[in-house]
Design an enzyme around this catalytic site. Structure first.
Site, PDB file in Angstrom:
ATOM      1  N   SER A   1     -12.508  -6.835  -0.721  1.00 38.51           N
ATOM      2  CA  SER A   1     -12.270  -6.389   0.663  1.00 38.51           C
ATOM      3  C   SER A   1     -11.723  -7.539   1.488  1.00 38.51           C
ATOM      4  CB  SER A   1     -13.567  -5.869   1.283  1.00 38.51           C
ATOM      5  OG  SER A   1     -14.548  -6.895   1.325  1.00 38.51           O
TER       6      SER A   1
ATOM      7  N   HIS B   1     -10.334  -6.133  14.858  1.00 33.93           N
ATOM      8  CA  HIS B   1      -9.028  -6.210  14.181  1.00 33.93           C
ATOM      9  C   HIS B   1      -7.925  -5.715  15.111  1.00 33.93           C
ATOM     10  CE1 HIS B   1     -11.465  -6.522  10.474  1.00 33.93           C
ATOM     11  NE2 HIS B   1     -10.396  -7.092   9.944  1.00 33.93           N
TER      12      HIS B   1
ATOM     13  N   GLY C   1     -13.072  -3.058   5.504  1.00 34.69           N
ATOM     14  CA  GLY C   1     -13.639  -3.235   4.156  1.00 34.69           C
ATOM     15  C   GLY C   1     -14.602  -4.410   4.132  1.00 34.69           C
ATOM     16  N   THR C   2     -14.274  -5.465   4.848  1.00 32.19           N
ATOM     17  CA  THR C   2     -15.143  -6.648   4.883  1.00 32.19           C
ATOM     18  C   THR C   2     -16.499  -6.297   5.497  1.00 32.19           C
ATOM     19  OG1 THR C   2     -13.174  -8.005   5.139  1.00 32.19           O
ATOM     20  CG2 THR C   2     -15.270  -9.045   5.716  1.00 32.19           C
TER      21      THR C   2
ATOM     22  N   LYS D   1      -4.514  -1.406  12.422  1.00 32.37           N
ATOM     23  CA  LYS D   1      -5.405  -1.172  11.265  1.00 32.37           C
ATOM     24  C   LYS D   1      -5.738   0.309  11.138  1.00 32.37           C
ATOM     25  CE  LYS D   1      -9.433  -3.014   8.860  1.00 32.37           C
ATOM     26  NZ  LYS D   1      -8.702  -2.972   7.590  1.00 32.37           N
TER      27      LYS D   1
ATOM     28  N   THR E   1      -6.225  -3.736  -0.678  1.00 28.24           N
ATOM     29  CA  THR E   1      -6.174  -2.566   0.218  1.00 28.24           C
ATOM     30  C   THR E   1      -7.580  -2.041   0.456  1.00 28.24           C
ATOM     31  OG1 THR E   1      -4.046  -2.002  -0.770  1.00 28.24           O
ATOM     32  CG2 THR E   1      -5.106  -0.299   0.577  1.00 28.24           C
TER      33      THR E   1
HETATM   34  N1  LIG Z   1      -8.553  -7.822   1.159  1.00 25.71           N
HETATM   35  C1  LIG Z   1      -8.016  -8.621   2.064  1.00 25.71           C
HETATM   36  O1  LIG Z   1      -8.182  -9.849   2.052  1.00 25.71           O
HETATM   37  C2  LIG Z   1      -7.142  -8.014   3.117  1.00 25.71           C
HETATM   38  C3  LIG Z   1      -6.917  -6.666   3.086  1.00 25.71           C
HETATM   39  N2  LIG Z   1      -6.029  -6.090   3.956  1.00 25.71           N
HETATM   40  C4  LIG Z   1      -5.765  -4.685   3.720  1.00 25.71           C
HETATM   41  O2  LIG Z   1      -4.500  -4.593   3.075  1.00 25.71           O
HETATM   42  C5  LIG Z   1      -3.841  -3.391   3.442  1.00 25.71           C
HETATM   43  C6  LIG Z   1      -2.447  -3.709   3.971  1.00 25.71           C
HETATM   44  O3  LIG Z   1      -2.558  -4.473   5.144  1.00 25.71           O
HETATM   45  P1  LIG Z   1      -1.254  -4.877   5.996  1.00 25.71           P
HETATM   46  O4  LIG Z   1      -0.246  -5.560   5.141  1.00 25.71           O
HETATM   47  O5  LIG Z   1      -1.768  -5.548   7.186  1.00 25.71           O
HETATM   48  O6  LIG Z   1      -0.696  -3.428   6.389  1.00 25.71           O
HETATM   49  P2  LIG Z   1       0.802  -3.016   6.732  1.00 25.71           P
HETATM   50  O7  LIG Z   1       0.729  -1.686   7.389  1.00 25.71           O
HETATM   51  O8  LIG Z   1       1.495  -4.111   7.452  1.00 25.71           O
HETATM   52  O9  LIG Z   1       1.490  -2.859   5.287  1.00 25.71           O
HETATM   53  C7  LIG Z   1       1.244  -1.800   4.415  1.00 25.71           C
HETATM   54  C8  LIG Z   1       2.553  -1.437   3.745  1.00 25.71           C
HETATM   55  O10 LIG Z   1       2.330  -0.470   2.719  1.00 25.71           O
HETATM   56  C9  LIG Z   1       3.515   0.321   2.650  1.00 25.71           C
HETATM   57  N3  LIG Z   1       3.314   1.551   1.881  1.00 25.71           N
HETATM   58  C10 LIG Z   1       3.126   2.819   2.317  1.00 25.71           C
HETATM   59  N4  LIG Z   1       3.043   3.664   1.249  1.00 25.71           N
HETATM   60  C11 LIG Z   1       3.184   2.896   0.139  1.00 25.71           C
HETATM   61  C12 LIG Z   1       3.194   3.183  -1.259  1.00 25.71           C
HETATM   62  N5  LIG Z   1       3.040   4.441  -1.749  1.00 25.71           N
HETATM   63  N6  LIG Z   1       3.344   2.150  -2.116  1.00 25.71           N
HETATM   64  C13 LIG Z   1       3.504   0.881  -1.652  1.00 25.71           C
HETATM   65  N7  LIG Z   1       3.527   0.567  -0.345  1.00 25.71           N
HETATM   66  C14 LIG Z   1       3.351   1.554   0.528  1.00 25.71           C
HETATM   67  C15 LIG Z   1       3.885   0.545   4.110  1.00 25.71           C
HETATM   68  O11 LIG Z   1       5.233   0.910   4.236  1.00 25.71           O
HETATM   69  C16 LIG Z   1       3.583  -0.827   4.721  1.00 25.71           C
HETATM   70  O12 LIG Z   1       4.733  -1.660   4.763  1.00 25.71           O
HETATM   71  C17 LIG Z   1      -4.775  -2.703   4.420  1.00 25.71           C
HETATM   72  O13 LIG Z   1      -5.577  -1.776   3.727  1.00 25.71           O
HETATM   73  C18 LIG Z   1      -5.649  -3.832   4.952  1.00 25.71           C
HETATM   74  O14 LIG Z   1      -6.913  -3.390   5.376  1.00 25.71           O
HETATM   75  C19 LIG Z   1      -5.388  -6.818   4.891  1.00 25.71           C
HETATM   76  C20 LIG Z   1      -5.600  -8.153   4.999  1.00 25.71           C
HETATM   77  C21 LIG Z   1      -6.501  -8.860   4.116  1.00 25.71           C
HETATM   78  O1  LIG Z   2      -6.464  -4.710   7.933  1.00 25.65           O
HETATM   79  C1  LIG Z   2      -6.615  -5.946   8.052  1.00 25.65           C
HETATM   80  O2  LIG Z   2      -5.856  -6.636   8.749  1.00 25.65           O
HETATM   81  C2  LIG Z   2      -7.712  -6.587   7.322  1.00 25.65           C
HETATM   82  N1  LIG Z   2      -8.367  -5.864   6.459  1.00 25.65           N
HETATM   83  C3  LIG Z   2      -9.427  -6.294   5.622  1.00 25.65           C
HETATM   84  C4  LIG Z   2     -10.671  -5.493   5.904  1.00 25.65           C
HETATM   85  O3  LIG Z   2     -10.578  -4.280   6.130  1.00 25.65           O
HETATM   86  O4  LIG Z   2     -11.762  -6.074   5.877  1.00 25.65           O
HETATM   87  C5  LIG Z   2      -9.604  -7.776   5.594  1.00 25.65           C
HETATM   88  C6  LIG Z   2      -9.262  -8.500   6.852  1.00 25.65           C
HETATM   89  O5  LIG Z   2     -10.346  -8.441   7.729  1.00 25.65           O
HETATM   90  C7  LIG Z   2      -7.992  -8.021   7.511  1.00 25.65           C
END
Ligand SMILES: NC(=O)C1=CN([C@@H]2O[C@H](COP(=O)(O)OP(=O)(O)OC[C@H]3O[C@@H](n4cnc5c(N)ncnc54)[C@H](O)[C@@H]3O)[C@@H](O)[C@H]2O)C=CC1
Ligand SMILES: O=C(O)C1=N[C@H](C(=O)O)C[C@H](O)C1
Length: 233
Positions: A97, A131, A141-142, A135, A72
């Site tokens: 990230s 993105h 974060g990246t 988002k 996250t």
């Molecule tokens: N580090 C990495 O490689 C990547 C990081 N991300 C990050 O991951 C996070 C999630 O991304 P997505 O799945 O695309 O978002 P999304 O919006 O599809 O999913 C997030 C989920 O969290 C749920 N949620 C809300 N409150 C919650 C709680 N208290 N406890 C548990 N779940 C809760 C929501 O209902 C939603 O289903 C974002 O911060 C994104 O930036 C996304 C892709 C890659």
């Molecule tokens: O929210 C996303 O989708 C992603 N979040 C991460 C970020 O904030 O860097 C990683 C990826 O780029 C996808």
């Protein structure tokens, strides 16, 4: 391995699929703060939730001795406090990230390029990330990790969203359609431009990296990074 998912959105669902393909079991799908987690059933927790939810999800796991993999973004103002809670409870943690192999190689390439460009004052750096429109955070974060990599290896002192200036890395955040994640860094001089770019084609790389990190962290105590997992020097 028994995995508890915190966040069952786009990433949670992709992680479920990849984890099951690798023979793991999903024992919890927490997608809302009102859902109770049974920590005793989990070997590891994977948190891809929201900037507001991440800190509580992560630290509740530490207090229950469940190691955490968190992707996250947008919650890092509380990172040091989370680390302390992890250490106090002798738990284990990896935050990244970006969990994809490609981006972790790109992080190293970015640092190397920043070192090479550090003394070349005719070149000015800038960054762009693109993105999907759902988002919540900007810059990504990246992009922040990339900016930190430049700051560690050059005279640049800080990053700013949509602002340039002396020793400032300007970051432009674009939100369009369903783009999974594109990051580029450019060095412009009056006569030319050097640009490096990473473009994710889908979310599989992020999810696979998170599952590999979950497998790696089993039986470990402490704070680790994807560099440890991937053995990148
Ligand atoms: N580090 C990495 O490689 C990547 C990081 N991300 C990050 O991951 C996070 C999630 O991304 P997505 O799945 O695309 O978002 P999304 O919006 O599809 O999913 C997030 C989920 O969290 C749920 N949620 C809300 N409150 C919650 C709680 N208290 N406890 C548990 N779940 C809760 C929501 O209902 C939603 O289903 C974002 O911060 C994104 O930036 C996304 C892709 C890659
Ligand atoms: O929210 C996303 O989708 C992603 N979040 C991460 C970020 O904030 O860097 C990683 C990826 O780029 C996808």
């Amino acid at each position: 391995m028994k995995i508890g998912l915190f966040g069952y959105g786009k990433m949670g669902k992709m992680i479920e699929q990849i984890a099951q393909d690798r023979g793991h079991t999903i024992v919890a799908k927490i997608d809302d703060p009102s859902q109770e987690a049974d920590y005793t059933s989990m070997d590891v927790a994977i948190d891809f939730s929201t900037p507001e939810a991440a800190f509580d999800n992560i630290t509740n796991c530490f207090r229950n001795k469940v190691p955490v993999i968190s992707g996250t973004t947008g919650w890092l103002d509380n990172y040091s406090e989370a680390i302390k809670i992890c250490e106090d409870n002798k738990s284990a943690f990896i935050y990244a990230s970006n969990f994809s192999l490609g981006v972790n190689i790109f992080f190293e390439l970015n640092k190397h390029l920043a070192t090479m460009m550090a003394e070349l004052e005719q070149y000015k750096v800038s960054m762009e990330e693109i993105h999907h429109t759902q988002k919540l955070d900007a810059p990504s974060g990246t992009a922040i990790t990339l900016a930190e990599g430049i700051i560690e290896n050059s005279p640049y002192k800080k990053w700013e969203l949509d602002k340039s200036g002396d020793k400032i890395i300007p970051i432009k955040s674009i939100r369009e359609g369903t783009v999974p994640g594109t990051h580029s860094i450019a060095y412009d001089s009056p006569v030319d431009r050097i640009e490096i770019k990473h473009e994710a084609h889908n979310r599989e790389g992020f999810a696979l990296g998170a599952v590999i990190a979950s497998e790696w962290i089993q039986e470990k105590v402490g704070i680790f990074s994807m560099k440890d997992v991937l053995n990148l020097s």
